[in-house]
Design a protein around this motif. Sequence first.
Motif, PDB file in Angstrom:
ATOM      1  N   PHE A 177     -27.361 -29.446   6.955  1.00 47.92           N
ATOM      2  CA  PHE A 177     -27.589 -27.892   6.958  1.00 47.92           C
ATOM      3  C   PHE A 177     -29.178 -27.939   7.071  1.00 47.92           C
ATOM      4  O   PHE A 177     -29.808 -27.103   7.987  1.00 47.92           O
ATOM      5  N   HIS A 206     -31.201 -26.023   5.622  1.00 52.12           N
ATOM      6  CA  HIS A 206     -31.645 -24.531   5.677  1.00 52.12           C
ATOM      7  C   HIS A 206     -32.055 -24.146   7.079  1.00 52.12           C
ATOM      8  O   HIS A 206     -32.854 -23.416   7.108  1.00 52.12           O
ATOM      9  N   PRO A 232     -30.919 -21.751   9.938  1.00 50.68           N
ATOM     10  CA  PRO A 232     -30.100 -20.707  10.062  1.00 50.68           C
ATOM     11  C   PRO A 232     -28.998 -20.753  11.162  1.00 50.68           C
ATOM     12  O   PRO A 232     -27.858 -20.529  10.868  1.00 50.68           O
ATOM     13  N   ARG A 240     -27.540 -23.295  12.027  1.00 58.40           N
ATOM     14  CA  ARG A 240     -26.457 -24.536  11.470  1.00 58.40           C
ATOM     15  C   ARG A 240     -25.386 -23.809  10.332  1.00 58.40           C
ATOM     16  O   ARG A 240     -24.583 -24.326  10.018  1.00 58.40           O
ATOM     17  N   TYR A 241     -25.709 -22.445  10.036  1.00 55.52           N
ATOM     18  CA  TYR A 241     -25.063 -21.828   9.054  1.00 55.52           C
ATOM     19  C   TYR A 241     -23.715 -21.538   9.192  1.00 55.52           C
ATOM     20  O   TYR A 241     -22.895 -22.013   8.259  1.00 55.52           O
ATOM     21  N   PHE A 268     -22.107 -24.938   8.714  1.00 54.62           N
ATOM     22  CA  PHE A 268     -22.317 -25.243   7.286  1.00 54.62           C
ATOM     23  C   PHE A 268     -21.102 -24.745   6.542  1.00 54.62           C
ATOM     24  O   PHE A 268     -20.773 -25.163   5.808  1.00 54.62           O
ATOM     25  N   ALA A 269     -21.060 -23.483   6.715  1.00 55.45           N
ATOM     26  CA  ALA A 269     -19.996 -22.611   5.798  1.00 55.45           C
ATOM     27  C   ALA A 269     -18.647 -23.077   6.020  1.00 55.45           C
ATOM     28  O   ALA A 269     -17.741 -23.333   5.078  1.00 55.45           O
ATOM     29  N   ASP A 315     -34.020 -18.681   1.477  1.00 58.05           N
ATOM     30  CA  ASP A 315     -33.149 -17.860   2.389  1.00 58.05           C
ATOM     31  C   ASP A 315     -31.992 -17.183   1.348  1.00 58.05           C
ATOM     32  O   ASP A 315     -31.153 -17.845   0.875  1.00 58.05           O
ATOM     33  N   GLU A 323     -29.848 -15.212   2.559  1.00 56.77           N
ATOM     34  CA  GLU A 323     -28.508 -14.861   3.393  1.00 56.77           C
ATOM     35  C   GLU A 323     -27.686 -16.053   3.841  1.00 56.77           C
ATOM     36  O   GLU A 323     -26.593 -15.908   3.951  1.00 56.77           O
ATOM     37  N   HIS A 324     -28.438 -17.086   4.071  1.00 62.93           N
ATOM     38  CA  HIS A 324     -27.917 -18.639   4.382  1.00 62.93           C
ATOM     39  C   HIS A 324     -27.862 -19.461   3.551  1.00 62.93           C
ATOM     40  O   HIS A 324     -28.903 -20.434   3.513  1.00 62.93           O
ATOM     41  N   ASN A 325     -27.104 -19.557   2.423  1.00 63.29           N
ATOM     42  CA  ASN A 325     -26.999 -20.613   1.345  1.00 63.29           C
ATOM     43  C   ASN A 325     -25.668 -20.954   0.810  1.00 63.29           C
ATOM     44  O   ASN A 325     -24.977 -20.051   1.105  1.00 63.29           O
ATOM     45  N   GLU A 326     -25.550 -21.769   0.162  1.00 59.45           N
ATOM     46  CA  GLU A 326     -24.075 -22.026  -0.348  1.00 59.45           C
ATOM     47  C   GLU A 326     -23.707 -21.347  -1.310  1.00 59.45           C
ATOM     48  O   GLU A 326     -22.346 -20.926  -1.471  1.00 59.45           O
TER      49      GLU A 326
END
Length: 120
Positions: A52, A54, A56, A58-59, A62-63, A97, A99-102
């Motif tokens: 990932f 971080h 965005p 790739r989010y 990643f999710a 970030d 909005e885009h994290n685990e």
Amino acid sequence: MHVKRVYDPACEADGFRVLVDRLWPRGVSKERAALDAWAKSIAPSDDLRRFFGHVPERYPEFARRYRAELAANPAFPEFLGALAGHPVVTLLFGARDTEHNEAVVLSGVVTDQLHARSRD
């Protein structure tokens, strides 16, 4: 369920505070973090975290991969059980970030799972 940066001040409204990063956040003391738990066993794997990076774009992938890891993680049901006993939970993360994290992914999965449990 709340999601918040661990660098933001703790407050009463946070309820049960859980750090969901595998690595301890830089520059944050244990006192300042004011954690009730550190759930590194349910954090994304090192390989997934590196993938990932971080980025965005790739989010979405990643999710998807993180949800698959959670589904296969034997520690996840115990984690859910621990959260179920708290009326307010805040998942803490160190990423810039918001909005885009685990923690955002995990919040969605936990909310879905706890709602499914309550319907049973």
